[in-house]
Enzyme design. Structure first.
Site, mmCIF file in Angstrom:
data_model
loop_
_atom_site.group_PDB
_atom_site.id
_atom_site.type_symbol
_atom_site.label_atom_id
_atom_site.label_comp_id
_atom_site.label_asym_id
_atom_site.label_seq_id
_atom_site.Cartn_x
_atom_site.Cartn_y
_atom_site.Cartn_z
ATOM 1 N N ASP A 35 0.843 -1.202 0.000
ATOM 2 C CA ASP A 35 0.000 0.000 0.000
ATOM 3 C C ASP A 35 0.877 1.251 0.000
ATOM 4 O O ASP A 35 1.972 1.242 0.563
ATOM 5 C CB ASP A 35 -0.880 0.008 1.272
ATOM 6 C CG ASP A 35 -2.186 0.752 1.077
ATOM 7 O OD1 ASP A 35 -3.243 0.116 1.096
ATOM 8 O OD2 ASP A 35 -2.147 1.987 0.906
ATOM 9 N N VAL A 61 1.656 1.168 -6.610
ATOM 10 C CA VAL A 61 1.462 0.199 -7.702
ATOM 11 C C VAL A 61 1.683 0.802 -9.091
ATOM 12 O O VAL A 61 1.656 0.086 -10.083
ATOM 13 C CB VAL A 61 0.067 -0.478 -7.656
ATOM 14 C CG1 VAL A 61 -0.094 -1.317 -6.402
ATOM 15 C CG2 VAL A 61 -1.062 0.544 -7.811
ATOM 16 N N THR A 94 -3.151 4.764 -11.356
ATOM 17 C CA THR A 94 -3.232 3.685 -10.357
ATOM 18 C C THR A 94 -4.023 2.502 -10.910
ATOM 19 O O THR A 94 -3.607 1.354 -10.789
ATOM 20 C CB THR A 94 -3.894 4.211 -9.059
ATOM 21 O OG1 THR A 94 -3.023 5.177 -8.476
ATOM 22 C CG2 THR A 94 -4.151 3.103 -8.063
ATOM 23 N N LYS A 107 1.520 -13.220 -14.627
ATOM 24 C CA LYS A 107 1.980 -13.900 -15.848
ATOM 25 C C LYS A 107 3.333 -14.569 -15.577
ATOM 26 O O LYS A 107 3.550 -15.730 -15.932
ATOM 27 C CB LYS A 107 2.097 -12.839 -16.954
ATOM 28 C CG LYS A 107 2.589 -13.342 -18.281
ATOM 29 C CD LYS A 107 2.395 -12.248 -19.328
ATOM 30 C CE LYS A 107 3.086 -12.615 -20.625
ATOM 31 N NZ LYS A 107 4.286 -11.816 -20.854
ATOM 32 N N TYR A 147 -12.151 7.448 -12.437
ATOM 33 C CA TYR A 147 -12.363 6.195 -11.699
ATOM 34 C C TYR A 147 -13.060 5.167 -12.587
ATOM 35 O O TYR A 147 -12.574 4.055 -12.772
ATOM 36 C CB TYR A 147 -13.190 6.500 -10.457
ATOM 37 C CG TYR A 147 -13.431 5.310 -9.561
ATOM 38 C CD1 TYR A 147 -12.401 4.772 -8.787
ATOM 39 C CD2 TYR A 147 -14.705 4.731 -9.448
ATOM 40 C CE1 TYR A 147 -12.632 3.697 -7.926
ATOM 41 C CE2 TYR A 147 -14.934 3.654 -8.599
ATOM 42 C CZ TYR A 147 -13.893 3.148 -7.844
ATOM 43 O OH TYR A 147 -14.129 2.070 -6.996
ATOM 44 N N LYS A 151 -11.198 1.955 -14.174
ATOM 45 C CA LYS A 151 -11.607 0.595 -13.796
ATOM 46 C C LYS A 151 -12.042 -0.211 -15.015
ATOM 47 O O LYS A 151 -11.838 -1.413 -15.083
ATOM 48 C CB LYS A 151 -12.748 0.656 -12.776
ATOM 49 C CG LYS A 151 -12.309 1.120 -11.401
ATOM 50 C CD LYS A 151 -11.563 0.007 -10.664
ATOM 51 C CE LYS A 151 -11.232 0.393 -9.244
ATOM 52 N NZ LYS A 151 -10.536 -0.675 -8.508
HETATM 53 P P1 NAD Z 1 -9.785 2.459 0.241
HETATM 54 O O1 NAD Z 1 -9.496 3.801 -0.295
HETATM 55 O O2 NAD Z 1 -10.097 2.324 1.698
HETATM 56 O O3 NAD Z 1 -8.618 1.448 -0.090
HETATM 57 C C1 NAD Z 1 -7.781 1.565 -1.212
HETATM 58 C C2 NAD Z 1 -6.340 1.307 -0.763
HETATM 59 O O4 NAD Z 1 -5.485 1.413 -1.898
HETATM 60 C C3 NAD Z 1 -5.862 2.323 0.258
HETATM 61 O O5 NAD Z 1 -5.230 1.681 1.334
HETATM 62 C C4 NAD Z 1 -4.892 3.199 -0.525
HETATM 63 O O6 NAD Z 1 -3.895 3.779 0.276
HETATM 64 C C5 NAD Z 1 -4.359 2.191 -1.532
HETATM 65 N N1 NAD Z 1 -3.841 2.834 -2.755
HETATM 66 C C6 NAD Z 1 -4.420 3.815 -3.501
HETATM 67 N N2 NAD Z 1 -3.636 4.144 -4.534
HETATM 68 C C7 NAD Z 1 -2.529 3.353 -4.444
HETATM 69 C C8 NAD Z 1 -1.355 3.222 -5.208
HETATM 70 N N3 NAD Z 1 -1.142 3.985 -6.298
HETATM 71 N N4 NAD Z 1 -0.409 2.323 -4.820
HETATM 72 C C9 NAD Z 1 -0.608 1.549 -3.716
HETATM 73 N N5 NAD Z 1 -1.715 1.632 -2.948
HETATM 74 C C10 NAD Z 1 -2.665 2.515 -3.315
HETATM 75 O O7 NAD Z 1 -10.988 1.867 -0.641
HETATM 76 P P2 NAD Z 1 -11.807 0.528 -0.468
HETATM 77 O O8 NAD Z 1 -13.214 0.913 -0.271
HETATM 78 O O9 NAD Z 1 -11.146 -0.374 0.489
HETATM 79 O O10 NAD Z 1 -11.662 -0.056 -1.943
HETATM 80 C C11 NAD Z 1 -10.756 -1.093 -2.266
HETATM 81 C C12 NAD Z 1 -10.943 -1.503 -3.710
HETATM 82 O O11 NAD Z 1 -12.285 -1.952 -3.919
HETATM 83 C C13 NAD Z 1 -10.697 -0.361 -4.700
HETATM 84 O O12 NAD Z 1 -10.028 -0.863 -5.820
HETATM 85 C C14 NAD Z 1 -12.104 0.070 -5.065
HETATM 86 O O13 NAD Z 1 -12.141 0.611 -6.354
HETATM 87 C C15 NAD Z 1 -12.875 -1.223 -4.969
HETATM 88 N N6 NAD Z 1 -14.303 -0.984 -4.701
HETATM 89 C C16 NAD Z 1 -14.726 -0.516 -3.492
HETATM 90 C C17 NAD Z 1 -16.074 -0.263 -3.283
HETATM 91 C C18 NAD Z 1 -16.615 0.231 -1.966
HETATM 92 O O14 NAD Z 1 -17.826 0.416 -1.837
HETATM 93 N N7 NAD Z 1 -15.806 0.467 -0.958
HETATM 94 C C19 NAD Z 1 -16.998 -0.483 -4.323
HETATM 95 C C20 NAD Z 1 -16.513 -0.931 -5.542
HETATM 96 C C21 NAD Z 1 -15.173 -1.190 -5.724
#
Ligand code: NAD
Ligand code: UDP
Length: 313
Positions: A35, A61, A94, A107, A147, A151
């Protein structure tokens, strides 16, 4: 018997990632949590740091990485509109570079990789409820596009790596998820309403409140994601969400009732491209994963409210 695995979770210090790391450790796996702490934090995984099977790595990432692992969950990406719109170019990088680096590692290692995609790939849907074969209604140039399109492009990359290189992929489309460890001030509707209600401040409904969302409790999602990872010969995409749909006004009333709050509802303008309705069709998940959500909105909200009360003490 399932062999204990070494599993990489990108975005593991975020809301969903921290619950996933915790669950995988409980299942006796080794977990590498990667992270950059953009929206997540060490606090979310502090309770896991003493576990010898857990390793926390600070890394972005956008840059490649290498760990010898058996499975990858790719979750790294800000999920709340307020956060993903702060630096939209970074959000796209990202999603897209993050997907490429996760896929390249899978891969190289010939291991399985799961993408945390989103219901946002359906945009402001014209088909209701949303099935996986609906290709969506997304504005490519709006404020949510970094976003949504990021995605969508990540999904494209996953399926192209599968078709071209035979990478073992899984694509989960996650619908609105809530629960303990949601960031307090990420501007999302559940955290906003609970915070406002507990502080007896005005509850801010954007628009008329007639727009709908389907809210899934975090424990249900974690079971869905891990069941999906264990399936054979099934790439998805698969919707993971709770099909029970609520208007935002109904959510506000429920939060006021459960917190016994004196808050009043006020109305603010609706953000650009805010989807009118969202409800997953989960027939595919039921058939392929033998999964459906079990936690009602009322029970999930009670647990989340208790968490927020502890944090606010
Ligand atoms: P969150 O923001 O709490 O978690 C995302 C994590 O990714 C964070 O810890 C952040 O620091 C890390 N991060 C962001 N950019 C980064 C980078 N460039 N390099 C390394 N780490 C990075 O969000 P979440 O709600 O836990 O979501 C997690 C995943 O699930 C995401 O991919 C999100 O798109 C997907 N998602 C979440 C929801 C929801 O309702 N929470 C719905 C649909 C999809
Ligand atoms: N919303 C609201 N008040 C708030 C925060 C959000 O009315 O204080 C609305 C928002 O406009 C959207 C819905 O609640 O219609 C869900 O918003 P959220 O940001 O949680 O998720 P998303 O829009 O990404 O589904």
């Amino acid at each position: 018997m399932v062999r204990n695995k070494k599993i990489l979770v990108t975005g593991g210090a975020g809301f969903i990632g921290s619950h996933l790391c915790e669950y995988l450790l409980d299942q006796s796996h080794q977990v590498i949590c990667l992270d950059n702490f953009f929206t997540g934090s060490k606090e979310n995984v502090r309770h896991l740091l003493k576990n010898k099977r857990f390793c926390l790595v600070k890394h972005d990432v956008e840059k490649p990485y290498f760990f010898k692992v058996d499975e990858i969950y790719n979750l790294a990406c800000p999920a709340a509109p307020v956060w993903y719109q702060k630096d939209p170019v970074k959000t796209v990088r990202t999603s897209v570079l993050g997907a490429i680096h996760a896929l390249n590692l899978a891969k190289k290692l010939k291991c399985r990789v799961l993408q945390a995609s989103t219901s946002e790939v359906y945009g402001d849907p014209k088909v209701h409820p949303q099935k996986e074969d609906y290709s969506g209604n997304v504005n490519p140039i709006g404020r949510r596009s970094c976003y949504d399109e990021g995605k969508r492009c990540a999904e494209t990359l996953f399926f192209d790596y599968w078709r071209e290189y035979g990478v073992d992929i899984k694509v989960a489309r996650i619908f609105n998820t809530y629960g303990p460890r949601m960031a307090l001030e990420d501007g999302r509707v559940v955290s906003n309403f609970i915070l406002q209600a507990l502080n007896n401040k005005n509850i801010t409904i954007y628009g008329s409140g007639s727009q709908t969302r389907s809210f899934q409790y975090i424990d249900d999602l974690i079971l869905g994601l891990t069941k999906f990872m264990r399936t054979e010969d099934f790439t998805g995409p698969v919707n993971l969400g709770n099909p029970k749909e609520f208007t935002i006004k109904e959510l506000a009333m429920k939060v006021i009732e459960l917190t016994d709050s004196k808050s009043k509802i006020i109305y603010k303008s609706l953000p650009e491209d805010d989807p009118r309705q969202r409800q997953p069709d989960i027939l595919v998940a039921k058939k392929e994963l033998h999964w459906k959500p079990e936690v009602s909105l009322e029970d999930g909200l009670k647990k989340t409210i208790n968490y927020f009360k502890k944090i606010l003490k």
